[in-house]
Design an enzyme around this catalytic site. Structure first.
Site, PDB file in Angstrom:
ATOM      1  N   LYS A  95       2.682 -20.135  34.053  1.00  0.00           N
ATOM      2  CA  LYS A  95       3.601 -21.176  33.556  1.00  0.00           C
ATOM      3  C   LYS A  95       3.448 -22.470  34.322  1.00  0.00           C
ATOM      4  CE  LYS A  95       5.577 -17.987  35.691  1.00  0.00           C
ATOM      5  NZ  LYS A  95       6.345 -16.814  36.018  1.00  0.00           N
ATOM      6  N   VAL A 122       6.228 -17.152  29.584  1.00  0.00           N
ATOM      7  CA  VAL A 122       7.695 -17.300  29.502  1.00  0.00           C
ATOM      8  C   VAL A 122       8.301 -15.966  29.068  1.00  0.00           C
ATOM      9  CG1 VAL A 122       9.626 -18.560  28.470  1.00  0.00           C
ATOM     10  CG2 VAL A 122       7.426 -19.700  28.740  1.00  0.00           C
ATOM     11  N   LYS A 195       9.068 -22.963  32.675  1.00  0.00           N
ATOM     12  CA  LYS A 195       9.209 -22.264  31.389  1.00  0.00           C
ATOM     13  C   LYS A 195       9.855 -23.187  30.354  1.00  0.00           C
ATOM     14  CE  LYS A 195       9.360 -17.745  33.619  1.00  0.00           C
ATOM     15  NZ  LYS A 195      10.203 -16.757  34.319  1.00  0.00           N
TER      16      LYS A 195
HETATM   17  P1  NAP Z   1       0.031 -11.455  42.399  1.00  0.00           P
HETATM   18  O1  NAP Z   1       0.583 -10.071  42.370  1.00  0.00           O
HETATM   19  O2  NAP Z   1       0.202 -12.269  43.623  1.00  0.00           O
HETATM   20  O3  NAP Z   1      -1.527 -11.352  42.063  1.00  0.00           O
HETATM   21  C1  NAP Z   1      -2.391 -12.441  42.145  1.00  0.00           C
HETATM   22  C2  NAP Z   1      -3.816 -11.938  41.996  1.00  0.00           C
HETATM   23  O4  NAP Z   1      -4.683 -13.060  41.933  1.00  0.00           O
HETATM   24  C3  NAP Z   1      -4.277 -11.074  43.159  1.00  0.00           C
HETATM   25  O5  NAP Z   1      -5.050 -10.000  42.687  1.00  0.00           O
HETATM   26  C4  NAP Z   1      -5.152 -12.031  43.981  1.00  0.00           C
HETATM   27  O6  NAP Z   1      -6.228 -11.392  44.649  1.00  0.00           O
HETATM   28  C5  NAP Z   1      -5.720 -12.908  42.891  1.00  0.00           C
HETATM   29  N1  NAP Z   1      -6.089 -14.226  43.367  1.00  0.00           N
HETATM   30  C6  NAP Z   1      -5.315 -15.097  44.041  1.00  0.00           C
HETATM   31  N2  NAP Z   1      -6.006 -16.216  44.320  1.00  0.00           N
HETATM   32  C7  NAP Z   1      -7.236 -16.025  43.809  1.00  0.00           C
HETATM   33  C8  NAP Z   1      -8.427 -16.821  43.808  1.00  0.00           C
HETATM   34  N3  NAP Z   1      -8.458 -18.019  44.355  1.00  0.00           N
HETATM   35  N4  NAP Z   1      -9.506 -16.311  43.192  1.00  0.00           N
HETATM   36  C9  NAP Z   1      -9.484 -15.081  42.621  1.00  0.00           C
HETATM   37  N5  NAP Z   1      -8.387 -14.287  42.602  1.00  0.00           N
HETATM   38  C10 NAP Z   1      -7.297 -14.775  43.202  1.00  0.00           C
HETATM   39  O7  NAP Z   1       0.617 -12.312  41.188  1.00  0.00           O
HETATM   40  P2  NAP Z   1       1.304 -11.767  39.851  1.00  0.00           P
HETATM   41  O8  NAP Z   1       2.734 -11.457  40.123  1.00  0.00           O
HETATM   42  O9  NAP Z   1       0.440 -10.745  39.230  1.00  0.00           O
HETATM   43  O10 NAP Z   1       1.332 -13.119  38.966  1.00  0.00           O
HETATM   44  C11 NAP Z   1       0.173 -13.592  38.327  1.00  0.00           C
HETATM   45  C12 NAP Z   1       0.576 -14.652  37.293  1.00  0.00           C
HETATM   46  O11 NAP Z   1       1.433 -14.071  36.326  1.00  0.00           O
HETATM   47  C13 NAP Z   1       1.354 -15.849  37.863  1.00  0.00           C
HETATM   48  O12 NAP Z   1       1.000 -16.996  37.153  1.00  0.00           O
HETATM   49  C14 NAP Z   1       2.798 -15.473  37.574  1.00  0.00           C
HETATM   50  O13 NAP Z   1       3.653 -16.610  37.483  1.00  0.00           O
HETATM   51  C15 NAP Z   1       2.638 -14.827  36.218  1.00  0.00           C
HETATM   52  N6  NAP Z   1       3.705 -13.911  35.863  1.00  0.00           N
HETATM   53  C16 NAP Z   1       4.060 -12.926  36.717  1.00  0.00           C
HETATM   54  C17 NAP Z   1       5.053 -12.031  36.355  1.00  0.00           C
HETATM   55  C18 NAP Z   1       5.467 -10.919  37.279  1.00  0.00           C
HETATM   56  O14 NAP Z   1       6.371 -10.173  36.919  1.00  0.00           O
HETATM   57  N7  NAP Z   1       4.828 -10.734  38.418  1.00  0.00           N
HETATM   58  C19 NAP Z   1       5.693 -12.176  35.104  1.00  0.00           C
HETATM   59  C20 NAP Z   1       5.294 -13.222  34.247  1.00  0.00           C
HETATM   60  C21 NAP Z   1       4.298 -14.079  34.633  1.00  0.00           C
HETATM   61  P3  NAP Z   1      -5.992 -10.313  45.814  1.00  0.00           P
HETATM   62  O15 NAP Z   1      -5.345  -9.143  45.130  1.00  0.00           O
HETATM   63  O16 NAP Z   1      -7.321 -10.006  46.334  1.00  0.00           O
HETATM   64  O17 NAP Z   1      -5.070 -10.969  46.805  1.00  0.00           O
HETATM   65  N1  HSE Z   2       9.229 -14.746  39.036  1.00  0.00           N
HETATM   66  C1  HSE Z   2       9.473 -14.668  37.634  1.00  0.00           C
HETATM   67  C2  HSE Z   2      10.841 -14.050  37.368  1.00  0.00           C
HETATM   68  C3  HSE Z   2       8.386 -13.834  37.005  1.00  0.00           C
HETATM   69  O1  HSE Z   2      11.462 -13.530  38.295  1.00  0.00           O
HETATM   70  O2  HSE Z   2      11.310 -14.118  36.239  1.00  0.00           O
HETATM   71  C4  HSE Z   2       8.385 -13.901  35.496  1.00  0.00           C
HETATM   72  O3  HSE Z   2       7.986 -15.153  35.036  1.00  0.00           O
END
Ligand code: NAP
Ligand code: HSE
Length: 432
Positions: A95, A122, A195
């Site tokens: 986002k 979102v 969002k």
């Molecule tokens: P996360 O758990 O921190 O995972 C990030 C991943 O990206 C890790 O595997 C990391 O590698 C990798 N990474 C970071 N920097 C990198 C780089 N420069 N080159 C290559 N790989 C890299 O994050 P997440 O929670 O999955 O969130 C990912 C995205 O989804 C974000 O944009 C977030 O806003 C969105 N999102 C998340 C959720 C949620 O519930 N978590 C919900 C909706 C949207 P390593 O594992 O090796 O550190």
């Molecule tokens: N950090 C965000 C939340 C992840 O708590 O809703 C989903 O976008």
């Protein structure tokens, strides 16, 4: 259908869920995953090669769809741009990048004849983007409002149900993996602002610059505020809103876009969206109001949106002119916002004043002089400290313009009876 070749950037919370769900998709071939640290132990096993060189994905001519699940602004922006420039379709959960660079990225995608799918950006697992982009296409959208952040909703729900402090509820959210070690993006409302920018692009064809969005987070919400709110028949929720308004100076259409805590009536459906769930109201001129509720975050719910996008995109690759069909109509210029003072709603104030006769009368006189109608004014108790006795007064106003209320508060603050402003909350009214 020929197998469509994919590359995935990011193997964290969302990426792991994506790998899990893709393992059941026979027509999708995940060729490579890029990460930061290739030695890290992964929650999900895969036979797919893992690399630390993202170029192995965005420069691979065989890969048609790049899934970006790494997050953050840089270098995610450069990776998405790089993929689009090489005519690869992008599925993203990011986002922040879309809210800050949406006009440029969608223009680039159009120029290159490729698509950006972003359902997961979102409301996590709730199919809100496809509903707004396709399901509600016949509607003029007047407003999109709701609970758009799972972490803060979890914190506020815990504070209320367990009577916990903000700090204790945040710590628990971190232990359960909802909140990050640095919770700034969630608790200060940045995540919701991103969002809202994306939702404004879908509703009104223009992204809103995140820095133009009025933003207050939940750090200052206290268990005491929650208890008072409940007594008055409300629950405190972090509410994001984007609604169409008119710019009073130019007369052009503009958006009222804001995120802040609000008192939501206990009998409103949004008041009962609890824990890490999200709940969003969309108002369309033909459909009326719809409410979507569900998991707004988490590994598999978010992966459900990412992999759903990937399946739809892969199917659409079989059709002529698919990219333009699926891309929302977004102008390349940014949208304008109206000033925060022009918003009208009822307000809830908690103030400390000196415990002397006639103070409530003086407050009523000041509010009346500003044509602010009172719904209720009550004294909750008297506190004593080294500066003497202070009375805690709770004021509920009828709907009034925010600027008018601010002017009245400024006048009260000049009076000798006024000691401190403890809390100020806007009260939720269904959008009109
Ligand atoms: P996360 O758990 O921190 O995972 C990030 C991943 O990206 C890790 O595997 C990391 O590698 C990798 N990474 C970071 N920097 C990198 C780089 N420069 N080159 C290559 N790989 C890299 O994050 P997440 O929670 O999955 O969130 C990912 C995205 O989804 C974000 O944009 C977030 O806003 C969105 N999102 C998340 C959720 C949620 O519930 N978590 C919900 C909706 C949207 P390593 O594992 O090796 O550190
Ligand atoms: N950090 C965000 C939340 C992840 O708590 O809703 C989903 O976008």
């Amino acid at each position: 259908m020929a197998r469509v070749v994919l590359g995935l950037i990011g193997f964290g919370t969302v990426g792991s869920g994506v790998v899990q769900l893709l393992s059941h998709q026979k027509s999708l071939n995940l060729k490579k995953i890029a990460v930061l640290d290739s030695n890290k132990e992964r929650a999900v096993k895969t036979v797919c090669p893992v690399t630390t060189n993202v170029n192995e994905i965005i420069e691979d001519p065989e890969i048609e769809i790049v899934i970006e699940a790494m997050g953050g602004e840089h270098p995610a922006l450069e990776y998405i741009r790089g993929a689009l420039e090489r005519r690869k379709h992008v599925v993203t959960a990011n986002k922040e990048v879309l809210a800050k660079y949406g006009p440029e990225l969608f223009a680039l995608a159009r120029q290159k004849g490729v698509a950006i799918f972003f359902e997961a950006s979102v409301a996590g697992g709730i199919p809100l983007i496809s509903t707004m982009n396709k399901g509600l296409e016949a509607n003029e959208i007047a407003a999109v409002t709701g609970i758009l952040n799972g972490t803060t909703n979890f914190i506020l729900s815990s504070m209320e149900s367990k009577g916990e402090s903000y700090d204790a509820a945040l710590k628990q959210a971190q232990q359960l993996g909802f909140a990050e070690a640095d919770p700034t993006n969630d608790v200060d409302g940045h995540d919701v602002a991103y969002k809202l920018s994306i939702l404004s692009a879908l509703a009104y064809e223009r992204f809103i610059k995140p820095q133009d969005i009025f933003r207050e987070g939940i750090r200052n919400v206290t268990a005491q505020d929650m208890a008072h709110a409940k007594e008055f028949g409300y629950r405190i929720k972090l509410i994001g809103t984007s609604r169409l308004a008119k710019d009073v100076t130019s007369g052009d259409s503009a958006c009222d876009v804001r995120v802040h805590p609000m008192l939501v009536p206990l009998d409103h459906p949004l008041a009962n969206v609890s824990g890490s769930s999200n709940g969003i109201l969309v108002n369309g001129h033909a459909v009326g109001e719809i409410l979507m509720v569900g998991p707004g975050a988490g590994s598999l719910p978010t992966a459900s949106a990412v992999v759903g996008d990937t399946i739809n995109l892969a199917s659409a690759l079989q059709l002529p002119d698919f990219a333009t069909y699926f891309q929302p109509n977004i102008r390349s210029e940014w949208g304008n916002v109206v000033s925060v003072g022009s918003w009208s709603c009822p307000f809830f104030l908690r103030i400390l004043v000196s415990d002397t006769a006639g103070v409530i009368g003086q407050i009523g006189t000041i509010l009346g002089a500003h044509k602010i109608s009172l719904a209720s004014i009550v004294q909750k108790g008297v506190q004593k400290d080294e500066h003497g006795a202070s009375a805690e007064i709770i004021i509920m106003t009828q709907s009034t313009k925010e600027q008018t209320l601010r002017d009245a508060i400024a006048e009260m603050q000049k009076c000798s009876f006024f000691k401190s402003m403890e809390s100020l909350f806007r009260v939720f009214e269904a959008p009109v």
